[in-house]
Design an enzyme around this catalytic site. Structure first.
Site, mmCIF file in Angstrom:
data_model
loop_
_atom_site.group_PDB
_atom_site.id
_atom_site.type_symbol
_atom_site.label_atom_id
_atom_site.label_comp_id
_atom_site.label_asym_id
_atom_site.label_seq_id
_atom_site.Cartn_x
_atom_site.Cartn_y
_atom_site.Cartn_z
ATOM 1 N N HIS A 100 -26.015 -46.418 -68.082
ATOM 2 C CA HIS A 100 -24.871 -45.548 -67.714
ATOM 3 C C HIS A 100 -23.666 -46.444 -67.621
ATOM 4 O O HIS A 100 -23.753 -47.604 -66.926
ATOM 5 C CB HIS A 100 -24.740 -44.783 -66.612
ATOM 6 C CG HIS A 100 -26.017 -43.651 -66.303
ATOM 7 N ND1 HIS A 100 -27.153 -44.039 -65.616
ATOM 8 C CD2 HIS A 100 -25.954 -42.553 -66.410
ATOM 9 C CE1 HIS A 100 -28.045 -43.239 -65.472
ATOM 10 N NE2 HIS A 100 -27.209 -41.961 -66.130
ATOM 11 N N ASP A 103 -23.236 -47.910 -64.319
ATOM 12 C CA ASP A 103 -24.300 -48.854 -63.933
ATOM 13 C C ASP A 103 -24.040 -50.451 -64.201
ATOM 14 O O ASP A 103 -24.338 -51.547 -63.310
ATOM 15 C CB ASP A 103 -25.706 -48.878 -64.667
ATOM 16 C CG ASP A 103 -26.373 -47.443 -64.530
ATOM 17 O OD1 ASP A 103 -25.867 -46.781 -63.682
ATOM 18 O OD2 ASP A 103 -26.838 -47.046 -65.500
ATOM 19 N N ASP A 295 -38.080 -40.101 -71.647
ATOM 20 C CA ASP A 295 -37.906 -40.858 -70.286
ATOM 21 C C ASP A 295 -39.401 -40.753 -69.834
ATOM 22 O O ASP A 295 -39.844 -39.808 -69.319
ATOM 23 C CB ASP A 295 -37.025 -40.235 -69.620
ATOM 24 C CG ASP A 295 -35.317 -40.902 -69.860
ATOM 25 O OD1 ASP A 295 -35.457 -41.548 -70.871
ATOM 26 O OD2 ASP A 295 -34.455 -40.427 -68.944
ATOM 27 N N ASP A 306 -37.677 -35.523 -57.361
ATOM 28 C CA ASP A 306 -37.672 -36.274 -58.613
ATOM 29 C C ASP A 306 -38.138 -37.766 -58.342
ATOM 30 O O ASP A 306 -36.970 -38.726 -58.096
ATOM 31 C CB ASP A 306 -36.225 -36.278 -59.671
ATOM 32 C CG ASP A 306 -36.568 -37.004 -60.861
ATOM 33 O OD1 ASP A 306 -37.425 -37.049 -61.358
ATOM 34 O OD2 ASP A 306 -35.442 -36.933 -61.582
ATOM 35 N N ASP A 308 -39.565 -40.168 -59.790
ATOM 36 C CA ASP A 308 -39.294 -41.139 -60.991
ATOM 37 C C ASP A 308 -40.272 -42.362 -60.734
ATOM 38 O O ASP A 308 -39.815 -43.484 -60.834
ATOM 39 C CB ASP A 308 -37.721 -41.531 -60.843
ATOM 40 C CG ASP A 308 -36.839 -40.783 -61.609
ATOM 41 O OD1 ASP A 308 -37.453 -39.845 -62.310
ATOM 42 O OD2 ASP A 308 -35.879 -40.851 -61.137
HETATM 43 C C1 XUL Z 1 -31.686 -38.067 -63.933
HETATM 44 C C2 XUL Z 1 -31.937 -38.882 -65.092
HETATM 45 C C3 XUL Z 1 -31.038 -39.578 -65.661
HETATM 46 C C4 XUL Z 1 -30.930 -39.717 -67.169
HETATM 47 C C5 XUL Z 1 -29.529 -40.326 -67.723
HETATM 48 O O1 XUL Z 1 -32.906 -37.521 -63.139
HETATM 49 O O2 XUL Z 1 -33.122 -38.669 -65.550
HETATM 50 O O3 XUL Z 1 -30.861 -40.854 -64.994
HETATM 51 O O4 XUL Z 1 -32.063 -40.254 -67.705
HETATM 52 O O5 XUL Z 1 -28.587 -40.016 -67.242
HETATM 53 CO CO CO Z 2 -33.786 -39.730 -67.236
#
Ligand code: XUL
Ligand code: CO
Length: 436
Positions: A100, A103, A295, A306, A308
Site C-alpha cells: 500500500h 506502507d 492472497d 482475519d 492472516d
Molecule cells: C485486508 C487485506 C488487505 C488487502 C490490500 O484484510 O487483505 O491487506 O489485501 O489492501
Molecule cells: Co488481502
C-alpha cells in the site's frame, strides 16, 4: 549495503532435508504441467505485514524485534526498510512483492507532502527492482487507517473525503505505472456500513461504481495497463463490507460496467469469513472468467477474525491449486502471502520460516493437484455424473431446444425419470487422500 539477515539464500534441498531454512518442495525450475514452479506460483511478499507488522493485537502492543527499524516515521527509516525488504525477498527467492502507498512511505501533514515522501521512496524501490529483478505484483492504497476515512473512502457520506480518496488513488496509479506493477488492487477498506439507519446504500454503492470508473479512466489516460482487482471480504472492519464475496463483487462489476478491466483477488481468510471455502470462491470467480490473483493465508478455526496466518495445510493448498490449474493459472496475478507471523514469533528469522512453509505448502499443493489432473480419475467421475447432459434430452435442453411444454410431453411419455446414481462422497474424499 549491510546484511540485515544472517541467513544464506534459501535453496531447494528436497523432501528429505531436515534443514528448516531450505525448501523441501518448492523447486523453482522444476517443470509441472509444462511450466516451471516459479511461473505457476508467482510468489509475492507483502510489505504491510512482513515489514510493517509489529505483532500488536487488540490486547497488547507490538512484540516484533526488527533491529533495522528505529520506530520513527522518518524517510531514512522508510528507505532503510526498502533495503531490508529487498534483501529478504532476494534471499527467499520471491519474484514479486505488493504494498500500500502508506506502507512504504510516511503519510505527511498534507497530501502534497505524502506524495513527496512517496516519490522519494518509489525512487529507491525502482532502483532495488532493477538491481534484483524483483517485480511489483500489485500496488494499492491505504484508505482505511487514517481517521478521515472513518465513514469510508469512495462510499463516504463526506464528498470532500471522496475527493481526497480520488486524489490518493490517482497518485497510487502513477506509482503503479512508474514501478511497472502487473496489477492494482482495490480492497474495500472501510467501504461498508455498521448500521443501515444512517446509510444510504444506493448512493454509497453508486459512488463506489463511479469512483472505480474514474480510476479506469485515469489509468487509460496515463497508459497504465495493469489488471485491476477487487478483493472480496465480507466483514472487518465494518460489520458488512460491500465487496462481501466473489458473487457480490462480480454482480457489482457487471452493474457498473467494470468487467472488462477488473478481475478478483481472492483471499483465503476472507472466503472463510464469508462462510465459503477458498475453493468455492475460486470456482465461482473462475467459472465467470473473473479469477485474477490470490492472497494466500489462512484463518484459525477457533478465532473469529482475519488472523492472516501463513498457509501450511496441504488439503487447502491442493484444493486451491486444483482450481487454479483448472482455470489456466494466475498470471499476470500470483500467490501473494497476505499473511503475518504470529505475535509470539517475534524474531526476524521467523519471517523466513513463515514464508518457506507457505511456499512449500503451495509447491506441494501444485504437485498434488497436477497428479490428480494427470491421473484423470476425478475428472472422469465428474463427467460421468453429468453424462445425462451429454446426449438425448439433456443435450437438447442445454442447446435451448426444449420448453416447459415439450418437457411435459417427454416426461409424461416416459413416466418416471431415470434412477439416480450415488454421489459417492466418501469414495471421492478417499480418492483425494490417495494423492496427499
Ligand atoms: C485486508 C487485506 C488487505 C488487502 C490490500 O484484510 O487483505 O491487506 O489485501 O489492501
Ligand atoms: Co488481502
Amino acid at each position: 549495503m549491510p546484511d540485515y539477515f544472517d541467513v544464506p539464500a534459501i535453496a531447494y534441498e528436497g523432501p528429505d532435508s531436515k534443514n528448516p531454512l531450505a525448501f523441501r518442495w518448492y523447486n523453482p525450475d522444476e517443470i509441472v504441467e509444462g511450466k516451471s514452479m516459479r511461473e505457476h506460483l508467482r510468489f509475492s511478499v507483502v510489505y504491510w505485514h512482513t515489514f510493517r507488522g509489529t505483532g500488536s493485537d487488540p490486547f497488547g502492543v507490538g512484540t516484533a524485534h526488527r533491529p533495522w527499524d528505529d520506530g520513527s516515521d522518518s524517510l531514512d527509516n522508510a528507505v532503510r526498510r526498502v533495503h531490508v525488504a529487498f534483501e529478504f525477498m532476494e534471499k527467499l527467492g520471491a519474484p514479486f512483492y505488493a504494498f500500500h502507498d502508506r506502507d512504504v512511505a510516511p503519510e505527511g501533514a498534507t497530501l502534497a507532502e505524502s506524495n513527496k515522501n512517496l516519490d522519494a521512496v518509489v525512487k529507491v524501490l525502482k532502483e532495488e527492482q532493477q538491481r534484483t529483478g524483483i517485480q511489483l505484483l500489485w500496488g494499492t492504497q491505504n484508505m482505511f487507517s487514517h481517521p478521515r476515512y472513518m465513514h469510508g473512502a469512495a462510499t463516504t457520506c463526506n464528498a470532500d473525503v471522496f475527493a481526497y480518496a480520488a486524489a490518493q488513488v490517482k497518485k497510487a496509479l502513477e506509482v503503479s505505472l512508474e514501478l511497472g506493477a502487473a496489477g492494482h488492487v482495490f480492497w474495500g477498506g472501510r467501504e461498508g456500513y455498521q448500521n443501515l439507519y444512517n446509510t444510504n446504500m444506493k448512493r454509497e454503492i453508486d459512488n463506489l461504481g463511479r469512483f472505480l470508473n474514474m480510476a479506469v479512466d485515469y489509468a487509460d489516460k496515463i497508459g497504465y495497463k495493469g489488471v485491476f482487482y477487487i478483493e472480496p471480504k465480507p466483514k472487518e472492519p465494518t460489520k458488512h463490507q460491500y465487496d462481501s464475496d466473489a458473487a457480490a463483487c462480480i454482480n457489482f462489476l457487471r452493474a457498473y460496467n467494470l468487467t472488462d478491466r477488473f478481475k478478483l483477488n481472492i483471499e483465503t481468510n476472507h472466503a472463510t469469513l464469508a462462510g465459503h471455502t477458498m475453493m468455492h470462491e475460486l470456482e465461482y470467480a473462475g467459472m465467470q472468467g473473473m479469477l485474477g490473483s490470490i492472497d494466500a493465508n489462512t484463518g484459525d478455526m477457533l478465532l473469529g477474525w482475519d488472523t492472516d496466518q501463513f498457509p501450511t495445510d496441504i488439503y487447502l493448498t491442493a484444493q486451491t491449486m486444483l482450481t487454479i490449474l483448472k482455470y489456466g493459472g494466475l498470471a499476470p496475478g500470483g500467490v501473494n502471502f497476505d499473511a503475518k507471523v504470529r505475535r509470539e514469533s517475534f524474531e526476524p528469522i521467523d519471517l523466513f520460516h513463515a514464508h518457506i512453509g507457505g511456499m512449500d505448502a503451495f509447491a506441494r499443493g501444485l504437485k498434488i493437484a497436477a497428479a490428480i489432473r494427470a491421473d484423470g480419475e476425478l475428472d472422469r467421475l465428474l463427467q460421468e455424473r453429468y453424462a445425462s447432459w451429454d446426449s438425448g434430452i439433456g443435450q437438447e435442453i442445454s442447446a435451448g431446444k426444449q420448453s416447459f411444454e415439450s418437457l411435459e410431453q417427454y416426461i409424461m411419455a416416459k413416466g418416471n425419470p431415470a434412477p439416480n446414481v450415488s454421489g459417492r462422497q466418501e469414495m471421492l474424499e478417499n480418492l483425494i487422500n490417495r494423492y496427499l
